[in-house]
Design a protein around this motif. Structure first.
Motif, mmCIF file in Angstrom:
data_model
loop_
_atom_site.group_PDB
_atom_site.id
_atom_site.type_symbol
_atom_site.label_atom_id
_atom_site.label_comp_id
_atom_site.label_asym_id
_atom_site.label_seq_id
_atom_site.Cartn_x
_atom_site.Cartn_y
_atom_site.Cartn_z
ATOM 1 N N ASN A 150 0.829 -1.201 0.000
ATOM 2 C CA ASN A 150 0.000 0.000 0.000
ATOM 3 C C ASN A 150 0.865 1.254 0.000
ATOM 4 O O ASN A 150 1.591 1.512 0.948
ATOM 5 N N THR A 152 0.394 5.370 -0.594
ATOM 6 C CA THR A 152 -0.624 6.411 -0.777
ATOM 7 C C THR A 152 -0.103 7.461 -1.771
ATOM 8 O O THR A 152 1.101 7.544 -2.027
ATOM 9 N N ILE A 153 -1.020 8.255 -2.290
ATOM 10 C CA ILE A 153 -0.620 9.342 -3.195
ATOM 11 C C ILE A 153 0.298 10.317 -2.451
ATOM 12 O O ILE A 153 1.291 10.794 -3.008
ATOM 13 N N LEU A 234 -1.620 5.110 -8.942
ATOM 14 C CA LEU A 234 -2.305 5.328 -7.662
ATOM 15 C C LEU A 234 -3.641 6.040 -7.874
ATOM 16 O O LEU A 234 -4.628 5.743 -7.198
ATOM 17 N N LYS A 235 -3.680 6.950 -8.830
ATOM 18 C CA LYS A 235 -4.937 7.649 -9.144
ATOM 19 C C LYS A 235 -5.926 6.670 -9.766
ATOM 20 O O LYS A 235 -7.123 6.698 -9.456
ATOM 21 N N GLU A 238 -7.490 4.612 -7.148
ATOM 22 C CA GLU A 238 -8.470 5.404 -6.406
ATOM 23 C C GLU A 238 -9.808 5.440 -7.150
ATOM 24 O O GLU A 238 -10.863 5.350 -6.543
ATOM 25 N N ASP A 239 -9.727 5.576 -8.472
ATOM 26 C CA ASP A 239 -10.949 5.770 -9.270
ATOM 27 C C ASP A 239 -11.505 4.463 -9.846
ATOM 28 O O ASP A 239 -12.583 4.482 -10.469
ATOM 29 N N ARG A 245 -9.624 -2.554 -10.200
ATOM 30 C CA ARG A 245 -8.717 -2.473 -9.058
ATOM 31 C C ARG A 245 -7.991 -3.809 -8.840
ATOM 32 O O ARG A 245 -6.775 -3.839 -8.640
#
Lengths: 319, 319
Positions: A150, A152-153, A234-235, A238-239, A245
């Motif tokens: 994991n 994160t942005i 990463l974006k 998220e989307d 995913r």
């Protein structure tokens, strides 16, 4: 004034052994973007400073940058750089380790050649050393993130801040120190460099997926092959819907076997989620922040045109 | 005053990421000989200088030394150092490249912490950078000589001068600069360091073949395995009969397959030619030259005792 290439040739004249200095000459004399030297020169020009002194600082940062490329290309097993074989590929890893080391040392040596107040040299050397160390930290985070599940942005932005942006910031700040600017100006220029550097790296991430190969000079899709969790990835996570995913996470959890298929699958998901456009919007945010910092510098706006032109070029990068 | 280990711990406190700084902490906190810090301290003590300032310079050189060890061990594929796993072996090559880079940068950063006249700091930094660069050159010559057919004893001495001796010389010269010594003193101490460093490396070459393994902390016979043309090898070639010469040249021209046999064969030839004793005589010549340079330094002889004791220890090295 001599060109930076002429200066590099002068520094490298009569240096032995060949296996140490030929790779250094090879990489320094390639036609790169010379973005870091430009940042130093534009800063010093903005304050009507001495271009000869700026050139020494510019050389130091360009040498530091190329040292990181030589070593990063070993670690990333990258065969191509600027459309040519990387040093470790053209010679071997041992020679690449050692010539990278020598180049980093020569970069420091440059600063000691400056002809100005010793306190200014010391202050630039401190910025230079701190910059260099943060770049190593950034590269290590980059390697760590390849296998970390994991990311994160925010962590990603922290990583590229260190790996790429601090050198941009170090260039403009060193120029400001050379011109004996006040602390506010140094800070505004430093932050300008950080924002511009982050924008530059995000543009690089876009190019890794979407560039046209002959112009780009590097292998297309290298980040996807190496499971680099870039902003695009990463974006997209998220989307993404659950199926997208799952596909992305599975593909980035194991070493790449079928590269063509992986690249196509990932790119199709990015396209479906409009990731290219979203990343370009993010780049614009950072470039706006960069412009804002530059506006704090108290010199006539006309003197800043070179910087604004550079920002515009970044928006339309092809390589 | 804090110990050098405490100072290293302070410098490394709260540094991230772990994969970058753990290897640095691992190697810096090993109990090495701390020969380079001793050389700095002995010089500054000889002139009744400030041990706190000496400690900063001592740390810089010890860090530089350990940076070279981390990278050399990758290049030499060396599994053991000071009886422990090498960094590249315990972590991996990429981490070893990057933590070595960071350590070299931290070494430079140390010098910028000195609290003394800026010109003195600049002069020490120049010596430090020049020393670092020559060490890279020495290491490259060392790698080149592995595959170069004809290496002369003079070329070998030139190589170990750069690879090992300039750091000894840099330590004592930096101490002399810190004490604002005159040029003659700086030069005498520099030459002292060179001669002592060459003697040290020749003693190392003897130990590579003749040490007792648990005390030595490195793999016995590593130089023979890697076809390193050490003083022992080159002297043996010089004194060998045609048959011995042929055997040596053939064994050192190809990669090692049967190490045990090669080691025994080479050692037997060395023994037959009395190479150990001849090398020890050569070491004594260099130590005499070192004593002579030290005698030129204009302080009371009693102040030089630490250096003379160090020379005596070198004569009886076990590791």
């Amino acid at each position: 004034m001599n060109t930076i290439e002429q200066e590099f040739q002068a520094v490298l004249a009569d240096k032995h052994p060949a296996n140490l200095y030929d790779p250094i000459s090879y990489i320094l004399l390639q036609s790169g973007k010379r973005l870091r030297p430009k940042l130093v020169h534009y800063t010093v020009e903005m304050f009507d400073g001495d271009p000869e002194q700026a050139q020494i600082v510019a050389m130091a940062f360009e040498m530091l940058h190329n040292f990181t490329l030589i070593h990063d290309d070993i670690m990333d097993v990258a065969p191509l750089r600027r459309g040519k074989e990387t040093v470790y590929k053209k010679w071997n890893s041992n020679i690449a380790i050692l010539s990278g080391d020598a180049l980093a040392i020569m970069a420091f040596q440059q600063l000691l050649r400056l002809k100005c107040d010793n306190q200014i040299i010391m202050d630039i050397a401190k910025v230079f050393a701190q910059t260099s160390l943060e770049i190593c930290e950034g590269q290590q985070y980059d390697l760590d993130f390849e296998t970390q599940r994991n990311v994160t942005i925010d962590e990603y932005i922290m990583m590229i801040r260190k790996k790429t942006a601090v050198m941009f910031a170090g260039c403009v700040k060193s120029g400001a120190i050379l011109m004996n600017s006040d602390d506010n100006t140094r800070q505004a220029l430093y932050d300008f460099g950080i924002y511009m550097g982050i924008a530059f790296q995000l543009a690089d991430d876009v190019l890794d997926v979407y560039a046209s190969s002959p112009v780009f000079g590097k292998t297309i899709g290298g980040d996807i092959r190496d499971n680099k969790k870039t902003y695009l990835y990463l974006k997209a996570l998220e989307d993404a819907d659950p199926q997208q995913r799952k596909t992305l996470e599975e593909l980035f959890a194991v070493p790449t076997t079928d590269f063509e298929l992986k690249y196509k699958t990932v790119r199709d998901i990015y396209d479906a989620l409009d990731i290219k456009k979203k990343t370009e919007e993010k780049i614009q945010c950072y470039l706006d922040l960069a412009r804002e910092e530059m506006s704090k510098v108290k010199v006539d706006e006309s003197k800043k045109q070179a910087f604004y032109d550079l920002i515009d070029q970044l928006t339309n990068r092809q390589k």
